[in-house]
Design a protein around this motif. Structure first.
Motif, PDB file in Angstrom:
ATOM      1  N   GLU A  96       0.827  -1.202   0.000  1.00  0.00           N
ATOM      2  CA  GLU A  96       0.000   0.000   0.000  1.00  0.00           C
ATOM      3  C   GLU A  96       0.867   1.260   0.000  1.00  0.00           C
ATOM      4  OE1 GLU A  96      -3.313   0.339  -0.177  1.00  0.00           O
ATOM      5  OE2 GLU A  96      -3.729  -1.795  -0.240  1.00  0.00           O
ATOM      6  N   VAL A  97       1.995   1.201   0.712  1.00  0.00           N
ATOM      7  CA  VAL A  97       2.926   2.338   0.736  1.00  0.00           C
ATOM      8  C   VAL A  97       3.613   2.456  -0.616  1.00  0.00           C
ATOM      9  CG1 VAL A  97       4.857   3.402   1.964  1.00  0.00           C
ATOM     10  CG2 VAL A  97       3.310   1.857   3.189  1.00  0.00           C
ATOM     11  N   GLU A  98       4.057   1.322  -1.144  1.00  0.00           N
ATOM     12  CA  GLU A  98       4.787   1.297  -2.422  1.00  0.00           C
ATOM     13  C   GLU A  98       3.966   1.936  -3.530  1.00  0.00           C
ATOM     14  OE1 GLU A  98       8.057   0.032  -4.901  1.00  0.00           O
ATOM     15  OE2 GLU A  98       7.889  -0.316  -2.761  1.00  0.00           O
ATOM     16  N   ARG A  99       2.717   1.499  -3.676  1.00  0.00           N
ATOM     17  CA  ARG A  99       1.938   2.007  -4.808  1.00  0.00           C
ATOM     18  C   ARG A  99       1.479   3.446  -4.577  1.00  0.00           C
ATOM     19  NH1 ARG A  99      -3.004  -2.232  -4.999  1.00  0.00           N
ATOM     20  NH2 ARG A  99      -3.901  -2.055  -2.928  1.00  0.00           N
ATOM     21  N   TRP A 125      11.133   4.856   4.028  1.00  0.00           N
ATOM     22  CA  TRP A 125      12.084   5.895   3.607  1.00  0.00           C
ATOM     23  C   TRP A 125      12.805   5.455   2.328  1.00  0.00           C
ATOM     24  CZ3 TRP A 125      12.490  10.665   5.891  1.00  0.00           C
ATOM     25  CH2 TRP A 125      13.538  11.482   5.463  1.00  0.00           C
ATOM     26  N   LYS A 126      13.212   4.181   2.293  1.00  0.00           N
ATOM     27  CA  LYS A 126      13.878   3.656   1.089  1.00  0.00           C
ATOM     28  C   LYS A 126      12.920   3.651  -0.102  1.00  0.00           C
ATOM     29  CE  LYS A 126      17.094   0.670   3.581  1.00  0.00           C
ATOM     30  NZ  LYS A 126      17.222  -0.677   4.147  1.00  0.00           N
ATOM     31  N   GLN A 127      11.644   3.321   0.155  1.00  0.00           N
ATOM     32  CA  GLN A 127      10.650   3.341  -0.925  1.00  0.00           C
ATOM     33  C   GLN A 127      10.505   4.759  -1.477  1.00  0.00           C
ATOM     34  OE1 GLN A 127       7.596   1.488   1.562  1.00  0.00           O
ATOM     35  NE2 GLN A 127       7.354  -0.134   0.073  1.00  0.00           N
ATOM     36  N   ALA A 128      10.502   5.754  -0.578  1.00  0.00           N
ATOM     37  CA  ALA A 128      10.402   7.149  -1.022  1.00  0.00           C
ATOM     38  C   ALA A 128      11.657   7.574  -1.780  1.00  0.00           C
ATOM     39  CB  ALA A 128      10.170   8.065   0.180  1.00  0.00           C
ATOM     40  N   ASP A 129      12.824   7.072  -1.343  1.00  0.00           N
ATOM     41  CA  ASP A 129      14.079   7.350  -2.070  1.00  0.00           C
ATOM     42  C   ASP A 129      14.003   6.797  -3.496  1.00  0.00           C
ATOM     43  OD1 ASP A 129      15.411   8.730  -0.106  1.00  0.00           O
ATOM     44  OD2 ASP A 129      16.498   7.000   0.680  1.00  0.00           O
ATOM     45  N   LYS A 130      13.447   5.582  -3.619  1.00  0.00           N
ATOM     46  CA  LYS A 130      13.362   4.923  -4.928  1.00  0.00           C
ATOM     47  C   LYS A 130      12.575   5.767  -5.920  1.00  0.00           C
ATOM     48  CE  LYS A 130      10.851   1.053  -5.518  1.00  0.00           C
ATOM     49  NZ  LYS A 130      10.497  -0.373  -5.403  1.00  0.00           N
ATOM     50  N   TYR A 131      11.503   6.387  -5.434  1.00  0.00           N
ATOM     51  CA  TYR A 131      10.652   7.195  -6.324  1.00  0.00           C
ATOM     52  C   TYR A 131      10.994   8.687  -6.267  1.00  0.00           C
ATOM     53  CZ  TYR A 131       7.913   2.932  -6.793  1.00  0.00           C
ATOM     54  OH  TYR A 131       7.520   1.639  -7.055  1.00  0.00           O
ATOM     55  N   GLN A 132      12.120   9.023  -5.575  1.00  0.00           N
ATOM     56  CA  GLN A 132      12.593  10.418  -5.515  1.00  0.00           C
ATOM     57  C   GLN A 132      11.506  11.363  -4.986  1.00  0.00           C
ATOM     58  OE1 GLN A 132      16.088  11.495  -7.030  1.00  0.00           O
ATOM     59  NE2 GLN A 132      16.067   9.494  -6.065  1.00  0.00           N
ATOM     60  N   VAL A 133      10.894  10.970  -3.859  1.00  0.00           N
ATOM     61  CA  VAL A 133       9.804  11.756  -3.280  1.00  0.00           C
ATOM     62  C   VAL A 133      10.353  12.699  -2.202  1.00  0.00           C
ATOM     63  CG1 VAL A 133       7.633  11.636  -1.986  1.00  0.00           C
ATOM     64  CG2 VAL A 133       8.143   9.905  -3.708  1.00  0.00           C
ATOM     65  N   PRO A 134      10.213  14.027  -2.358  1.00  0.00           N
ATOM     66  CA  PRO A 134      10.636  14.963  -1.306  1.00  0.00           C
ATOM     67  C   PRO A 134       9.802  14.761  -0.047  1.00  0.00           C
ATOM     68  CG  PRO A 134      10.316  16.110  -3.398  1.00  0.00           C
ATOM     69  CD  PRO A 134       9.741  14.734  -3.567  1.00  0.00           C
TER      70      PRO A 134
END
Length: 703
Positions: A96-99, A125-134
């Motif tokens: 759910e976080v990933e998508r 945090w790593k998932q957000a890094d993967k998608y370059q999310v500020p």
């Protein structure tokens, strides 16, 4: 000019698309409920412990006090509209976080002020890094015993390898926490009285804090000016820097992922939420801050297409979630990246090569909704009635076909046999399971080829428990449930090659296909890759035939040679393809030749059995540390590190195989008289030791 409904492209500067993410129990849903209250979206504060929150609307969420499914809503704050997705914190629902992060522009990372960074905090945090999310960070629960603002910032810096920058300081601590100091404005914001935190007083910084505030403010300015040459020159020349200039520089560094502004508060005690809303407006990106999403042309290999955030471009959207609604039927949540999708339009799905009709468009507020005429670039909403679209599919204008980057789904690690209580319910049960799996791609169903059992796989025991509960409540199906089983995997250790010639009559028609392929191992976590290096030398072999070749390989890879578990981390390259003529060439023949060549290559290669490992964090009082570590060792676990925390005892970082952790929660409670707690998340698949491998195969009746 209304921030509620952008009429022109420029009004997207008043839009924010963000998610709220954190470890379980850090306070995400409580923070979201306070945001809904202060923005006027709801008129009552929902509480997780009372089971009456707006965002946790599912019965299972309210009963357990946890978030299971990501819920979307929209609020207005200071003439801006904010689309919010509240995501789960439990590792079992990480999909759910990933998508959600895949389609969001920014995020609020919520941390527990006592525990700082926790295992699932690292994962999201790593998932957000993967998608370059500020991101902006919110240190919550500052009113709790043992809460430490500085300690939490240090844990963000060292455990997440990030650059946090405090733009606030807490006033008071634990029971004495009463507000914050805004370091940029150099003012104190204090919440007093019982007006549910709606009103707060702005006053001068408390005298006792002045020296500390000046020091932090000086450090803040020195760090921020480094990201803006003009400001740096002004600072070095001793000139005053405006607050608006500092905010602009912080925003720029935040969007470039160079800084992560840190705020603090106590959502449960209604303190610090309004400044958090201001920070969303000040520092998180608008849809216009993205240069454009790059997709691929499905008809021309290697050609990229940029989908800009413009209303006058052809439509392109990503379906990031599918839900079944008892009244509306299928709901497909989408993020529109370019163009406009209107109610009644026809959109194209490149994955299934089908056109879909948009029956209705909805704006979501948890499980309630309102109808819309259109969704524009930068919008998040839902479509009613799509038949073929699944999670991760692209929806586009047929005039400009494009495939956006897909969403990666984690491999399930645990399975349970599911059997309908009556044979008449079997088909109904399979339909119900298929609907659940369509909604949740981290769950899988398969029929065991040997026992004929239906196996439901998921990310953990709680995940499976929720899925079975939903099968009963939503689909009214009673089922017998087997014991949880570990989802093992198989992989190859060396390169091998094989050629297979399929030459036989199918009915009265002769079929001929010769396929040569190479099988290679891949690094951990790379999944399965298929490469067709043969340039088609036969005009009668088209795209559908090439898909059949890939299908032959992928279906064969679902059943490994050791114990029929799926194969992972391998690459297959088709190196040669020979056929006789168009009449004797069929998709079925090409598929069979590929599958049999693959099985031949597997026989020539060394194959290993793999088991899933979890990364664990166990918190235990000192009195029980010996018993906890002894128990871990007996489960083939490995202690990585131990850290003393004065208020709670020891924090143990460990790794252990999933097979030994079934029912661990109950055992840990017994060992520690109910005083120890733990969290865990999937780490990786690891080769099973030969002795354990033999035990597993013996249980499965393979030796």
């Amino acid at each position: 000019m209304s921030a509620q409904d952008p009429k022109t492209h420029d009004e997207l500067i008043f839009t924010r698309n963000l998610g709220i993410m954190a470890h379980i129990d850090a306070g995400k849903t409580t923070t979201t409920e306070r945001i809904l209250f202060y923005t006027g979206k709801s008129h009552k504060m929902g509480e997780v412990h009372d089971g009456d929150t707006v965002m946790d609307w599912m019965e299972q969420e309210q009963e357990r006090g946890i978030t299971i499914t990501a819920a979307a809503t929209q609020v207005a704050w200071k003439n801006h509209r904010i689309n919010i997705i509240d995501t789960p914190g439990h590792v079992d629902f990480t999909i759910e976080v990933e998508r959600s992060l895949r389609v969001l522009d920014g995020a609020i990372a919520v941390f527990d002020g006592v525990n700082g960074v926790e295992p699932q905090s690292e994962t999201v945090w790593k998932q957000a890094d993967k998608y370059q999310v500020p991101r902006i960070c919110f240190i919550n629960k500052m009113d709790r015993v043992g809460a430490s603002f500085e300690g939490s910032i240090q844990s963000i810096k060292y455990r997440l390898n990030a650059e946090p920058i405090a733009i606030q300081l807490p006033i008071g601590a634990e029971d004495g926490f009463e507000g914050i100091v805004d370091l940029l404005e150099n003012k104190a914001l204090v919440w007093k009285g019982s007006q549910l935190g709606v009103e707060f007083q702005t006053m001068d910084v408390p005298i006792a804090m002045k020296e500390n505030v000046e020091l932090h403010r000086k450090n803040l300015i020195e760090r921020v000016v480094e990201f803006d040459d003009v400001l740096l020159e002004k600072y070095l020349n001793g000139n005053d820097i405006l607050i608006s200039e500092l905010k602009k520089a912080i925003r720029k560094a935040t969007l470039e992922l160079k800084l992560f502004p840190v705020l603090c508060g106590s959502a449960f005690k209604n303190k610090g939420v309004q400044p958090l809303l201001d920070a969303i407006i000040d520092y998180l990106p608008t849809p216009l801050d993205k240069a454009g999403v790059v997709g691929k042309d499905p008809e021309r290999e290697g050609k990229e297409i940029v989908c800009s955030t413009r209303f006058d471009e052809p439509a392109a959207a990503l379906a990031f979630k599918v839900a079944t609604d008892p009244f509306a039927g299928s709901l497909t949540y989408i993020r529109v990246y370019s163009g406009i999708i209107q109610s009644g339009d026809t959109v194209y799905n490149p994955r299934v090569d089908r056109r879909e009709r948009v029956q209705k468009l909805l704006k979501m507020h948890a499980n309630s909704r309102s109808e819309l005429e259109c969704l524009k670039a930068g919008d998040i909403g839902a479509i009613v009635g799509l038949k073929w679209t699944g999670t991760g599919d692209t929806l586009c204008d047929q005039k400009r076909k494009v495939v956006l980057e897909k969403i990666q789904f984690p491999e399930p690690v645990i399975a349970q046999a599911v059997e309908a209580k009556s044979s008449s319910d079997q088909e109904k049960m399979l339909l119900g399971l298929e609907k659940l799996v369509k909604e949740d791609p981290s769950a899988r169903i398969r029929i065991d080829s040997e026992t004929g059992q239906t196996l439901l796989s998921g990310m953990g025991e709680l995940h499976l428990e929720i899925l079975i509960d939903r099968l009963l409540r939503e689909h009214k199906i009673q089922a017998n449930i087997g014991k949880p089983q570990v989802s093992y995997r198989e992989t190859v250790a060396q390169t091998s090659e094989a050629t297979y010639t399929f030459d036989r009559n199918v009915g009265s028609d002769p079929q001929f296909a010769q396929v040569s392929l190479r099988l290679e191992p891949l690094p951990k976590g790379e999944g399965i890759q298929f490469v067709n290096s043969v340039k088609t030398k036969y005009s009668y072999i088209g795209a559908e035939a090439l898909k059949a070749i890939e299908s032959g390989f992928r279906e064969s890879a679902e059943v490994g040679p050791i114990a029929s578990f799926p194969l992972i981390d391998l690459k297959v390259t088709i190196v040669d393809l020979v056929t006789k003529d168009e009449k004797s060439t069929s998709e079925a023949g090409l598929k069979a030749a590929t599958a049999l060549a693959f099985q031949e290559a597997i026989r020539k290669s060394q194959v290993f059995l793999l088991e899933p490992f979890f990364k664990m964090e166990i918190t235990s009082p000192d009195d029980f540390i010996g018993a906890v570590i002894g128990d871990l060792n007996s489960r083939r676990g490995k202690v990585i590190s131990m850290t003393a925390k004065t208020s709670i005892g020891q924090v143990i970082q460990a790794e252990a195989p999933v097979a030994s952790l079934l029912g661990y929660a109950t055992d840990l409670r017994s060992l520690s008289q109910g005083r120890a707690s733990f969290s865990m998340e999937f780490l990786e698949y690891v080769q099973v030791p030969s002795k354990v491998r033999d035990e597993i195969l013996k249980k499965l009746g393979r030796i």
